[in-house]
Design a protein around this motif. Structure first.
Motif, short mmCIF file in Angstrom:
data_model
loop_
_atom_site.label_atom_id
_atom_site.label_comp_id
_atom_site.label_asym_id
_atom_site.label_seq_id
_atom_site.Cartn_x
_atom_site.Cartn_y
_atom_site.Cartn_z
N LEU A 292 5.42 4.42 -12.66
CA LEU A 292 4.13 3.77 -12.93
C LEU A 292 4.27 2.27 -13.10
O LEU A 292 3.32 1.53 -12.83
N ILE B 68 -1.09 -6.44 -4.71
CA ILE B 68 -2.20 -6.36 -3.74
C ILE B 68 -3.34 -7.27 -4.22
O ILE B 68 -3.91 -8.04 -3.44
N LEU C 117 -7.71 -0.01 -12.74
CA LEU C 117 -7.76 -0.98 -13.84
C LEU C 117 -8.70 -0.51 -14.95
O LEU C 117 -8.40 -0.69 -16.14
N PHE D 45 -0.92 -4.82 -8.67
CA PHE D 45 -1.21 -6.22 -9.01
C PHE D 45 -0.82 -7.16 -7.88
O PHE D 45 -1.46 -8.20 -7.68
N LEU E 120 0.85 -1.20 0.00
CA LEU E 120 0.00 0.00 0.00
C LEU E 120 0.88 1.25 0.00
O LEU E 120 0.61 2.21 -0.73
N GLY F 132 2.39 6.44 -6.93
CA GLY F 132 1.31 7.16 -7.60
C GLY F 132 1.60 8.66 -7.61
O GLY F 132 1.51 9.32 -8.66
N TRP F 133 2.01 9.17 -6.46
CA TRP F 133 2.30 10.62 -6.40
C TRP F 133 3.56 10.96 -7.17
O TRP F 133 3.65 12.02 -7.81
N HIS G 278 4.39 1.14 -9.67
CA HIS G 278 3.03 1.35 -9.15
C HIS G 278 2.10 0.21 -9.57
O HIS G 278 1.39 -0.36 -8.74
N THR H 166 2.43 8.57 -19.24
CA THR H 166 1.86 8.94 -17.94
C THR H 166 0.58 8.16 -17.66
O THR H 166 -0.03 8.34 -16.62
N GLY H 167 0.14 7.35 -18.63
CA GLY H 167 -1.12 6.63 -18.49
C GLY H 167 -2.30 7.44 -19.03
O GLY H 167 -3.43 6.96 -19.04
N HIS I 55 -10.08 6.63 -8.98
CA HIS I 55 -8.93 5.85 -8.49
C HIS I 55 -8.17 6.60 -7.38
O HIS I 55 -7.95 6.07 -6.29
N SER J 63 -10.47 1.78 -5.46
CA SER J 63 -9.28 2.36 -6.07
C SER J 63 -8.67 1.39 -7.09
O SER J 63 -8.32 1.79 -8.21
C1 HEM Z 1 -4.28 2.42 -2.56
C2 HEM Z 1 -3.37 2.94 -3.33
C3 HEM Z 1 -3.29 2.61 -4.80
C4 HEM Z 1 -3.35 1.39 -5.42
C5 HEM Z 1 -3.54 0.04 -4.79
C6 HEM Z 1 -3.20 1.63 -6.84
C7 HEM Z 1 -3.24 0.65 -7.83
C8 HEM Z 1 -3.26 0.89 -9.19
C9 HEM Z 1 -3.50 -0.10 -10.22
C10 HEM Z 1 -3.77 -1.59 -9.97
C11 HEM Z 1 -3.43 0.54 -11.41
C12 HEM Z 1 -3.58 -0.09 -12.79
C13 HEM Z 1 -2.20 -0.38 -13.29
C14 HEM Z 1 -2.16 -0.83 -14.73
O1 HEM Z 1 -2.93 -1.72 -15.10
O2 HEM Z 1 -1.34 -0.28 -15.50
C15 HEM Z 1 -3.14 1.93 -11.16
C16 HEM Z 1 -2.99 2.90 -12.15
C17 HEM Z 1 -2.63 4.21 -11.89
N1 HEM Z 1 -2.52 4.80 -10.65
FE1 HEM Z 1 -2.78 3.91 -8.86
N2 HEM Z 1 -3.05 2.98 -7.06
C18 HEM Z 1 -3.10 3.62 -5.83
C19 HEM Z 1 -2.99 4.96 -5.59
C20 HEM Z 1 -2.68 5.91 -6.54
C21 HEM Z 1 -2.42 7.30 -6.27
C22 HEM Z 1 -2.49 7.95 -4.89
C23 HEM Z 1 -2.10 7.88 -7.48
C24 HEM Z 1 -1.73 9.29 -7.81
C25 HEM Z 1 -1.53 10.24 -6.96
C26 HEM Z 1 -2.19 6.87 -8.51
C27 HEM Z 1 -1.94 7.07 -9.85
C28 HEM Z 1 -2.14 6.12 -10.84
C29 HEM Z 1 -1.97 6.37 -12.26
C30 HEM Z 1 -1.53 7.69 -12.91
C31 HEM Z 1 -2.31 5.18 -12.91
C32 HEM Z 1 -2.35 4.95 -14.44
C33 HEM Z 1 -1.19 4.14 -14.87
C34 HEM Z 1 -1.31 3.75 -16.32
O3 HEM Z 1 -2.40 3.81 -16.88
O4 HEM Z 1 -0.27 3.40 -16.90
N3 HEM Z 1 -2.55 5.69 -7.90
N4 HEM Z 1 -3.04 2.13 -9.80
#
Ligand code: HEM
Ligand code: HEM
Length: 334
Positions: free
Chosen positions: A35, A45, A85, A43, A13, A20-21, A38, A170-171, A104, A80
């Motif tokens: 990323l 989790i 996803l 995955f 976590l 993410g930040w 991230h 950047t996604g 998210h 989230s």
């Molecule tokens: C509980 C906390 C978090 C979990 C478990 C989590 C989990 C995930 C997951 C599973 C994905 C999809 C990844 C993929 O398939 O490429 C994702 C994408 C993303 N997350 Fe998080 N995330 C969390 C918090 C955050 C925070 C706080 C931010 C930003 C401040 C963030 C920014 C992003 C971004 C920008 C993507 C897009 C990545 C992409 O499309 O390539 N996430 N996150």
């Protein structure tokens, strides 16, 4: 088993939240690694969910206060994960007025107090053997499983031709490039859109040599141009031709300053290093047409290679001063 699962979740976590930040702080391809880490964290989790659900079911059978807070944490973490996803695959990018990315990040931020409570109220004391060879091997296997899940989802997105295949490093997804009408409107958190009368608007320039005020008429004839990408942390990017006046031209001699602060009518502000001045544009037009109020009229900042929250809208003041550029919260607080 439950100790290992819970401690692994704690680490994951934290990794997911921080990376993410970090990703939000980066506007260039060099930040892509954050990323990837991230997604691996996310995955991993997911991979632990079967084990965690056994732990949680056992915990629910014990009678003690605060089950509702643990359930809320579970709902927010699952929301989230789902939002992340949905965004990354492109299966669902908008949810009413909100993007899947906003869902998210919003759910992740909302989960923080519950996660802190949970870890304190259901504390697990780390022990030396948590770092045993066997546990490290298990950790390696978990990362490998996360990597396989991530690779499989990226592959599936490409094979099935889902929109996620076309996202930027950047996604973010492309929207409305070279077509200002179609460029989405977004603001950091809660900034409401002000409608400002250009006739009465003044731009305050604070420089070591003194303060000046400029009218809209005084800046609207400048035609410095930048073609660049606005990459919003809400999950979209859009390339436009912006015109206006470069800050280096507007501010002249800045040798005795350390940074430049750009402030909005709404009180929002961002501070930049002076090296950026030749690449920062105070834009009055997008695609050759005057800005609309929702895109920052009468004038907004264009900050190439920086995420959207640096592109201050409704600019009313530009100030050179002696504070270092990093003397600010890494993300706006309003
Ligand atoms: C509980 C906390 C978090 C979990 C478990 C989590 C989990 C995930 C997951 C599973 C994905 C999809 C990844 C993929 O398939 O490429 C994702 C994408 C993303 N997350 Fe998080 N995330 C969390 C918090 C955050 C925070 C706080 C931010 C930003 C401040 C963030 C920014 C992003 C971004 C920008 C993507 C897009 C990545 C992409 O499309 O390539 N996430 N996150
Ligand atoms: C993905 C994040 C997590 C979710 C969704 C989650 C959810 C839950 C739920 C629903 C319960 C059962 C209800 C209750 O005891 O109140 C529970 C129990 C528990 N959780 Fe978590 N949890 C998470 C992460 C953690 C972490 C990071 C730790 C500690 C490092 C932890 C430690 C515990 C402990 C010790 C129990 C009690 C188990 C028992 O009594 O047998 N959890 N968790």
């Amino acid at each position: 088993m439950s100790r290992r699962t819970n401690l692994a979740l704690l680490v994951l976590l934290a990794v997911a939240f921080m990376t993410g930040w970090l990703a939000f702080a980066s506007g260039t391809a060099a930040g892509r690694w954050s990323l990837v880490v991230h997604a691996l964290g996310g995955f991993a989790i997911l991979a632990l969910l079967p084990w965690k659900s056994i732990v949680a079911r056992r915990g629910m059978r014990r009678s003690r206060p605060g089950h509702w807070a643990s359930i809320t944490l579970a709902v927010l973490v699952l929301a989230s994960l789902l939002g992340g996803l949905l965004h990354s695959t492109g299966l669902l990018r908008w949810w009413g007025a909100y993007t899947a990315m906003e869902l998210h990040v919003g759910a992740a931020i909302a989960a923080v107090p519950f996660a802190i409570w949970h870890v304190v109220a259901r504390h697990v004391r780390p022990r030396r053997f948590d770092l045993s060879r066997r546990n490290l091997l298990r950790g390696g296997a978990l990362v490998a499983a996360a990597g396989a899940g991530y690779a499989a989802s990226e592959l599936a997105v490409r094979v099935t031709g889902l929109a996620g295949a076309g996202r930027r490093f950047t996604g973010s997804y492309e929207m409305g490039s070279f077509d200002p009408e179609l460029m989405p409107v977004s603001s950091w958190m809660f900034d409401a859109i002000p409608v400002i009368d250009a006739e009465r608007w003044r731009l305050r320039l604070v420089m070591p040599s003194g303060t000046r005020e400029l009218t809209y008429a005084a800046i609207q004839d400048f035609d410095d141009r930048l073609q660049c990408v606005l990459d919003c942390t809400g999950g979209f990017w859009s390339e436009q031709v912006w015109s206006g006046v470069l800050l280096s031209r507007l501010l002249g001699d800045h040798s005795s300053a350390s940074s430049v602060r750009v402030a909005s009518h709404t009180g929002y502000d961002r501070r930049f290093p002076l090296d950026d001045l030749p690449r920062l544009l105070l834009a009055t037009r997008m695609g050759g047409r005057p800005l609309s109020p929702d895109h920052g009229a009468p004038a907004r900042l264009v900050a190439p290679d920086r995420r959207g929250f640096w592109w201050v809208k409704w600019v009313t003041a530009i100030e050179l001063d002696t504070l270092p550029h990093w003397w600010q919260s890494p993300f706006p607080l309003q």
